[in-house]
Design a protein around this motif. Structure first.
Motif, PDB file in Angstrom:
ATOM      1  N   VAL A   1      -2.348   1.200  -8.587  1.00 34.01           N
ATOM      2  CA  VAL A   1      -3.735   0.720  -8.530  1.00 34.01           C
ATOM      3  C   VAL A   1      -4.267   0.588  -7.109  1.00 34.01           C
ATOM      4  O   VAL A   1      -5.483   0.480  -6.915  1.00 34.01           O
ATOM      5  N   VAL A   2      -3.377   0.595  -6.085  1.00 35.14           N
ATOM      6  CA  VAL A   2      -3.881   0.506  -4.710  1.00 35.14           C
ATOM      7  C   VAL A   2      -4.351   1.854  -4.184  1.00 35.14           C
ATOM      8  O   VAL A   2      -4.975   1.923  -3.119  1.00 35.14           O
TER       9      VAL A   2
ATOM     10  N   HIS B   1      -5.469  -7.120  -4.820  1.00 36.48           N
ATOM     11  CA  HIS B   1      -5.238  -5.748  -4.370  1.00 36.48           C
ATOM     12  C   HIS B   1      -6.350  -4.806  -4.839  1.00 36.48           C
ATOM     13  O   HIS B   1      -6.628  -3.802  -4.184  1.00 36.48           O
ATOM     14  N   LEU B   2      -6.957  -5.139  -5.963  1.00 37.85           N
ATOM     15  CA  LEU B   2      -8.075  -4.340  -6.461  1.00 37.85           C
ATOM     16  C   LEU B   2      -9.387  -4.677  -5.751  1.00 37.85           C
ATOM     17  O   LEU B   2     -10.401  -4.033  -5.976  1.00 37.85           O
ATOM     18  N   LYS B   3      -9.348  -5.722  -4.912  1.00 37.90           N
ATOM     19  CA  LYS B   3     -10.474  -6.151  -4.071  1.00 37.90           C
ATOM     20  C   LYS B   3     -11.635  -6.759  -4.850  1.00 37.90           C
ATOM     21  O   LYS B   3     -12.676  -7.056  -4.287  1.00 37.90           O
TER      22      LYS B   3
ATOM     23  N   SER C   1      -6.857   4.549  -3.607  1.00 42.66           N
ATOM     24  CA  SER C   1      -8.290   4.238  -3.504  1.00 42.66           C
ATOM     25  C   SER C   1      -9.110   4.752  -4.684  1.00 42.66           C
ATOM     26  O   SER C   1      -9.954   4.019  -5.221  1.00 42.66           O
TER      27      SER C   1
ATOM     28  N   ASN D   1      -5.608  -8.642  -8.875  1.00 45.91           N
ATOM     29  CA  ASN D   1      -7.045  -8.617  -8.598  1.00 45.91           C
ATOM     30  C   ASN D   1      -7.339  -8.594  -7.101  1.00 45.91           C
ATOM     31  O   ASN D   1      -8.300  -7.970  -6.653  1.00 45.91           O
TER      32      ASN D   1
ATOM     33  N   GLU E   1     -12.710  -0.035 -11.251  1.00 50.48           N
ATOM     34  CA  GLU E   1     -13.926  -0.814 -11.022  1.00 50.48           C
ATOM     35  C   GLU E   1     -15.087  -0.270 -11.855  1.00 50.48           C
ATOM     36  O   GLU E   1     -15.902  -1.029 -12.368  1.00 50.48           O
TER      37      GLU E   1
ATOM     38  N   LEU F   1       1.422  -2.128  -8.810  1.00 50.89           N
ATOM     39  CA  LEU F   1       0.527  -2.044  -7.652  1.00 50.89           C
ATOM     40  C   LEU F   1       0.545  -0.693  -6.942  1.00 50.89           C
ATOM     41  O   LEU F   1      -0.497  -0.252  -6.445  1.00 50.89           O
TER      42      LEU F   1
ATOM     43  N   THR G   1     -10.903  -7.438 -11.582  1.00 54.03           N
ATOM     44  CA  THR G   1     -11.015  -6.309 -12.501  1.00 54.03           C
ATOM     45  C   THR G   1     -10.321  -6.605 -13.820  1.00 54.03           C
ATOM     46  O   THR G   1     -10.786  -6.211 -14.878  1.00 54.03           O
TER      47      THR G   1
ATOM     48  N   TRP H   1       0.861  -1.176   0.000  1.00 54.94           N
ATOM     49  CA  TRP H   1       0.000   0.000   0.000  1.00 54.94           C
ATOM     50  C   TRP H   1       0.901   1.230   0.000  1.00 54.94           C
ATOM     51  O   TRP H   1       2.099   1.126   0.241  1.00 54.94           O
TER      52      TRP H   1
ATOM     53  N   ARG I   1      -8.372   2.647  -7.794  1.00 57.36           N
ATOM     54  CA  ARG I   1      -9.033   1.342  -7.696  1.00 57.36           C
ATOM     55  C   ARG I   1     -10.515   1.458  -8.040  1.00 57.36           C
ATOM     56  O   ARG I   1     -11.073   0.629  -8.778  1.00 57.36           O
TER      57      ARG I   1
END
Length: 321
Positions: free
Chosen positions: A202-203, A246-248, A205, A244, A212, A199, A251, A160, A208
């Motif tokens: 894309v982490v 880390h993107l929760k 917020s 994916n 989405e 990362l 995606t 993060w 991300r």
């Protein structure tokens, strides 16, 4: 018909190779560049002036510039090690840092410099502030700093970013980055270091959430080789799974993987201790999880170093568009 909008997210040399090829196509390009680098010339400038590290941005600008090569060579010139004061610094890094100090706004200084360098497309630092990369390893230990994290011989669990200037607030990407992602026809992640180039973007917020929400096709260009301190023993499916996660949510639905075998001599020259190997292709896991797989010969070997072939990757991207 208007040109397709393509956003490429990442950092490092791999990103520049792809952008340099894509600028020859009829697409509207936007490069979103990581700002968490704290090593080498970028790290020194970052510490002295407290600006976004300029190295990755400099390489991306050169890749998208239409200036004559001799002018680009000057921008890329790196002072010799015996020049104590300027040792190791690229001239372009100093120019970017100077403009940032003059305008007190890294994003605007990059847009100004983009006009001077006759950039084909847009170059956006993901944030106007230099961010710090944080990592948790599988054993629960937490470390800070991109160049520091990769020195541990341990598998990274998650990463993060934080803003050292605003520790109490979550970092946010600048608005043009979010708008570009939301309006894109395609978003490309990589190629580049998984944990330290892709990362960290894309982490963030709002990045991300934009990924989405976007209706764009989101694809990942998988690295050809594993990377020391980051992805040893990871398959191409593992790479995508980590993104994916880390993107929760899932995606990324498409992956580009190289299927040309690398001569063992070249592998050994790139990893004399044998730590690094070609990324293993796990086609079954990819297909079982509904991932679209574009497998082809994307390999380019230059001066015994391993790269993606920009022209072949460009053709695959245009086919997907």
């Amino acid at each position: 018909m208007s040109s397709k909008k393509v956003v490429v997210i990442g950092g490092g040399t791999g990103l520049s190779v792809i952008l340099n090829s894509l600028k020859e196509s009829d697409v509207e390009l936007t490069a979103v560049v990581t700002v968490s680098d704290d090593g080498g010339s970028s790290g020194i400038i970052r510490d002295y002036i407290n600006v976004v590290p300029p190295g990755d941005i400099r390489n991306v600008m050169v890749a998208l510039s239409t200036l004559p090569q001799d002018q680009l060579d000057l921008f890329q010139y790196r002072f010799k090690s015996q020049d104590d004061f300027f040792a190791g610094h690229a001239l372009g890094n100093l120019i970017i840092a100077a403009l940032s100090e003059m305008t007190n706004d890294m994003f605007e200084s990059i847009q100004y410099l983009s006009k001077l360098m006759k950039i084909e497309g847009n170059v956006y630092p993901v944030s106007n502030s230099p961010l710090v990369l944080n990592a948790e390893f599988m054993d629960g230990e937490i470390e800070r700093g991109e160049s520091h994290i990769v020195t541990f011989d341990k598998q990274i669990k998650s990463v993060w970013v934080t803003d050292p200037n605003q520790e109490d607030e979550k970092p946010a990407a600048v608005n043009p980055v979010i708008k570009a992602i939301e309006e894109a026809d395609m978003v490309i992640l990589g190629p580049g270091s998984l944990f330290t180039s892709i990362l960290p973007n894309v982490v963030i917020s709002n990045v991300r959430l934009a990924l989405e929400k976007t209706k764009a096709k989101v694809i990942y260009i998988c690295n050809i080789m594993t990377q020391e301190g980051e992805t040893e023993c990871l398959t191409d499916y593992n790479h995508l799974e980590i993104i994916n996660k880390h993107l929760k949510k899932r995606t990324v639905d498409t992956i580009l993987v190289n299927n040309r075998q690398i001569p063992q001599k070249i592998v050994h020259q790139n990893s004399p201790k044998g730590y690094l190997k070609p990324v293993e292709h796990d086609e079954k896991s990819l297909i079982d999880n509904g991932i679209e797989v574009i497998s082809a010969d994307f390999l380019d070997i230059k001066n015994k170093n391993i790269y993606h072939d920009g022209k072949k990757v460009r053709q695959a991207i245009l086919n997907l568009l």
